[in-house]
Design a protein around this motif. Structure first.
Motif, PDB file in Angstrom:
ATOM      1  N   GLY A  83      50.679 -15.705 137.568  1.00 32.91           N
ATOM      2  CA  GLY A  83      50.501 -15.620 138.451  1.00 32.91           C
ATOM      3  C   GLY A  83      50.846 -15.284 139.908  1.00 32.91           C
ATOM      4  O   GLY A  83      51.000 -14.180 139.646  1.00 32.91           O
ATOM      5  N   ASP A  84      51.414 -16.794 140.815  1.00 32.49           N
ATOM      6  CA  ASP A  84      51.858 -15.999 142.101  1.00 32.49           C
ATOM      7  C   ASP A  84      53.382 -16.629 141.875  1.00 32.49           C
ATOM      8  O   ASP A  84      53.661 -16.902 142.782  1.00 32.49           O
ATOM      9  N   LYS A  85      52.974 -17.578 140.808  1.00 35.56           N
ATOM     10  CA  LYS A  85      55.125 -18.250 140.289  1.00 35.56           C
ATOM     11  C   LYS A  85      55.599 -17.194 139.285  1.00 35.56           C
ATOM     12  O   LYS A  85      55.433 -16.861 138.255  1.00 35.56           O
ATOM     13  N   GLU A  86      57.289 -17.191 139.710  1.00 31.45           N
ATOM     14  CA  GLU A  86      57.873 -16.566 138.201  1.00 31.45           C
ATOM     15  C   GLU A  86      58.507 -18.300 137.421  1.00 31.45           C
ATOM     16  O   GLU A  86      58.558 -19.309 138.117  1.00 31.45           O
ATOM     17  N   VAL A  87      58.060 -18.048 136.229  1.00 33.44           N
ATOM     18  CA  VAL A  87      58.631 -19.209 135.490  1.00 33.44           C
ATOM     19  C   VAL A  87      59.775 -18.531 134.063  1.00 33.44           C
ATOM     20  O   VAL A  87      59.651 -17.243 133.895  1.00 33.44           O
ATOM     21  N   THR A  88      60.499 -19.376 133.894  1.00 34.30           N
ATOM     22  CA  THR A  88      61.263 -18.906 132.740  1.00 34.30           C
ATOM     23  C   THR A  88      60.926 -19.547 131.499  1.00 34.30           C
ATOM     24  O   THR A  88      60.823 -20.403 131.245  1.00 34.30           O
ATOM     25  N   TYR A  89      61.390 -19.148 130.242  1.00 36.90           N
ATOM     26  CA  TYR A  89      60.686 -18.704 129.113  1.00 36.90           C
ATOM     27  C   TYR A  89      62.095 -18.764 128.323  1.00 36.90           C
ATOM     28  O   TYR A  89      62.822 -17.791 127.999  1.00 36.90           O
ATOM     29  N   LYS A  90      61.960 -19.620 126.994  1.00 41.07           N
ATOM     30  CA  LYS A  90      63.002 -19.090 126.014  1.00 41.07           C
ATOM     31  C   LYS A  90      62.220 -18.560 124.849  1.00 41.07           C
ATOM     32  O   LYS A  90      61.338 -19.140 124.776  1.00 41.07           O
ATOM     33  N   ILE A  91      63.078 -17.543 124.464  1.00 39.66           N
ATOM     34  CA  ILE A  91      61.761 -17.272 122.790  1.00 39.66           C
ATOM     35  C   ILE A  91      62.562 -18.497 121.674  1.00 39.66           C
ATOM     36  O   ILE A  91      63.579 -18.088 121.659  1.00 39.66           O
ATOM     37  N   ALA A  92      61.448 -18.452 121.162  1.00 42.18           N
ATOM     38  CA  ALA A  92      61.642 -19.289 119.448  1.00 42.18           C
ATOM     39  C   ALA A  92      62.700 -18.016 118.599  1.00 42.18           C
ATOM     40  O   ALA A  92      61.871 -17.254 118.938  1.00 42.18           O
ATOM     41  N   GLU A  93      63.358 -18.914 117.242  1.00 40.21           N
ATOM     42  CA  GLU A  93      63.972 -17.484 116.718  1.00 40.21           C
ATOM     43  C   GLU A  93      62.883 -17.490 116.107  1.00 40.21           C
ATOM     44  O   GLU A  93      63.246 -15.924 115.516  1.00 40.21           O
ATOM     45  N   ASN A  94      61.698 -18.185 115.660  1.00 45.72           N
ATOM     46  CA  ASN A  94      60.935 -17.680 114.619  1.00 45.72           C
ATOM     47  C   ASN A  94      59.999 -17.434 115.474  1.00 45.72           C
ATOM     48  O   ASN A  94      58.426 -17.126 114.938  1.00 45.72           O
ATOM     49  N   VAL A  95      60.088 -16.896 116.123  1.00 46.82           N
ATOM     50  CA  VAL A  95      57.983 -16.007 117.499  1.00 46.82           C
ATOM     51  C   VAL A  95      57.397 -15.112 116.235  1.00 46.82           C
ATOM     52  O   VAL A  95      57.995 -14.300 116.050  1.00 46.82           O
ATOM     53  N   LYS A  96      56.827 -15.531 116.523  1.00 51.43           N
ATOM     54  CA  LYS A  96      55.887 -14.287 115.864  1.00 51.43           C
ATOM     55  C   LYS A  96      54.787 -13.355 116.930  1.00 51.43           C
ATOM     56  O   LYS A  96      54.579 -13.663 118.454  1.00 51.43           O
ATOM     57  N   VAL A  97      55.519 -12.050 116.436  1.00 48.37           N
ATOM     58  CA  VAL A  97      54.542 -11.061 117.088  1.00 48.37           C
ATOM     59  C   VAL A  97      53.847 -10.153 116.791  1.00 48.37           C
ATOM     60  O   VAL A  97      53.693  -9.952 115.354  1.00 48.37           O
ATOM     61  N   ILE A  98      52.586  -9.684 117.209  1.00 51.59           N
ATOM     62  CA  ILE A  98      51.759  -9.514 117.027  1.00 51.59           C
ATOM     63  C   ILE A  98      51.053  -8.177 118.291  1.00 51.59           C
ATOM     64  O   ILE A  98      51.377  -7.862 118.780  1.00 51.59           O
ATOM     65  N   LEU A  99      50.932  -6.718 117.788  1.00 50.87           N
ATOM     66  CA  LEU A  99      50.591  -5.307 118.183  1.00 50.87           C
ATOM     67  C   LEU A  99      49.417  -5.520 117.270  1.00 50.87           C
ATOM     68  O   LEU A  99      48.855  -5.446 117.183  1.00 50.87           O
ATOM     69  N   LYS A 100      48.678  -4.472 119.032  1.00 48.37           N
ATOM     70  CA  LYS A 100      46.923  -4.693 119.322  1.00 48.37           C
ATOM     71  C   LYS A 100      46.637  -3.193 119.992  1.00 48.37           C
ATOM     72  O   LYS A 100      47.202  -3.274 120.808  1.00 48.37           O
ATOM     73  N   ASP A 101      46.111  -2.300 119.117  1.00 49.54           N
ATOM     74  CA  ASP A 101      46.322  -1.257 119.209  1.00 49.54           C
ATOM     75  C   ASP A 101      44.803  -1.499 120.091  1.00 49.54           C
ATOM     76  O   ASP A 101      43.838  -2.019 120.989  1.00 49.54           O
ATOM     77  N   LYS A 102      44.398   0.142 120.739  1.00 43.68           N
ATOM     78  CA  LYS A 102      43.042   0.407 121.555  1.00 43.68           C
ATOM     79  C   LYS A 102      41.934  -0.283 121.219  1.00 43.68           C
ATOM     80  O   LYS A 102      40.708  -0.181 122.189  1.00 43.68           O
ATOM     81  N   GLU A 103      41.818   0.196 119.940  1.00 43.89           N
ATOM     82  CA  GLU A 103      40.233  -0.356 118.734  1.00 43.89           C
ATOM     83  C   GLU A 103      40.795  -1.916 119.155  1.00 43.89           C
ATOM     84  O   GLU A 103      38.797  -2.201 118.440  1.00 43.89           O
ATOM     85  N   GLY A 104      41.315  -2.958 119.161  1.00 41.55           N
ATOM     86  CA  GLY A 104      41.243  -4.059 118.865  1.00 41.55           C
ATOM     87  C   GLY A 104      41.888  -4.346 117.561  1.00 41.55           C
ATOM     88  O   GLY A 104      41.527  -5.747 117.388  1.00 41.55           O
ATOM     89  N   ASN A 105      42.729  -4.613 117.220  1.00 41.71           N
ATOM     90  CA  ASN A 105      43.521  -3.803 115.821  1.00 41.71           C
ATOM     91  C   ASN A 105      44.308  -4.851 115.533  1.00 41.71           C
ATOM     92  O   ASN A 105      44.798  -4.751 116.229  1.00 41.71           O
ATOM     93  N   THR A 106      44.895  -5.809 114.778  1.00 40.77           N
ATOM     94  CA  THR A 106      45.927  -6.352 114.898  1.00 40.77           C
ATOM     95  C   THR A 106      46.504  -6.336 114.179  1.00 40.77           C
ATOM     96  O   THR A 106      46.453  -6.264 113.056  1.00 40.77           O
ATOM     97  N   LYS A 107      48.539  -6.237 114.274  1.00 42.79           N
ATOM     98  CA  LYS A 107      49.059  -6.014 112.520  1.00 42.79           C
ATOM     99  C   LYS A 107      50.237  -7.205 113.310  1.00 42.79           C
ATOM    100  O   LYS A 107      50.366  -7.402 114.563  1.00 42.79           O
ATOM    101  N   GLU A 108      50.989  -6.851 112.355  1.00 43.40           N
ATOM    102  CA  GLU A 108      52.533  -8.223 112.897  1.00 43.40           C
ATOM    103  C   GLU A 108      53.868  -7.206 113.033  1.00 43.40           C
ATOM    104  O   GLU A 108      53.322  -6.045 112.575  1.00 43.40           O
ATOM    105  N   GLY A 109      54.492  -7.683 114.064  1.00 46.32           N
ATOM    106  CA  GLY A 109      55.114  -6.565 114.475  1.00 46.32           C
ATOM    107  C   GLY A 109      56.361  -7.675 114.421  1.00 46.32           C
ATOM    108  O   GLY A 109      56.777  -8.133 113.231  1.00 46.32           O
ATOM    109  N   SER A 110      57.571  -6.836 114.636  1.00 42.62           N
ATOM    110  CA  SER A 110      59.425  -7.689 114.177  1.00 42.62           C
ATOM    111  C   SER A 110      59.740  -7.884 115.868  1.00 42.62           C
ATOM    112  O   SER A 110      59.297  -7.592 116.833  1.00 42.62           O
ATOM    113  N   PHE A 111      60.167  -8.787 116.021  1.00 44.78           N
ATOM    114  CA  PHE A 111      61.100  -9.090 116.842  1.00 44.78           C
ATOM    115  C   PHE A 111      61.911  -7.934 117.517  1.00 44.78           C
ATOM    116  O   PHE A 111      62.531  -7.752 118.481  1.00 44.78           O
TER     117      PHE A 111
END
Length: 113
Positions: free
Chosen positions: A40-68
């Motif tokens: 929004g209008d504010k800056e926030v600091t977040y930590k990234i989890a060790e086991n973060v789930k990464v999802i890639l989304k293409d232009k058609e809306g299809n998703t697949k799992e990605g890597s860190f």
């Protein structure tokens, strides 16, 4: 009446545990795995989890799992462009990013892990 109140309270409690938000990455620290984002209008600091789930989304809306590794490559782009860094859709729980959805770019079929 008591059941209605308890049901409503539990819904708000569950909604507060994890929430999804669209953010723009401003800075990324690879050593501490902390990312400063514009939410929004504010800056926030977040930590990234060790086991973060990464999802890639293409232009058609299809998703697949990605890597860190893919996520980290995008995060390192922060501050290099005029509009800030990459835009991400993140799920946050207790100040930690647990899931990231990012648009896939590059040639179709080459998403790579």
């Amino acid at each position: 009446m008591r059941k209605l109140f308890l049901a409503t309270a539990s819904v708000f409690l569950m909604a507060g545990l994890a929430y999804a938000v669209d953010v723009i990455v401003l800075r990324y620290n690879a050593e501490t795995k902390e990312v400063v984002v514009k939410e929004g209008d504010k800056e926030v600091t977040y930590k990234i989890a060790e086991n973060v789930k990464v999802i890639l989304k293409d232009k058609e809306g299809n998703t697949k799992e990605g890597s860190f590794k893919i996520l980290e490559g995008r995060l390192k782009l922060a501050g290099k462009g005029k509009a800030g860094g990459p835009k991400l859709d993140v799920t946050v729980k207790d100040g930690t990013i647990t899931e990231v959805t990012l648009p896939a770019f590059g040639k179709k079929g080459k998403g790579g892990n």
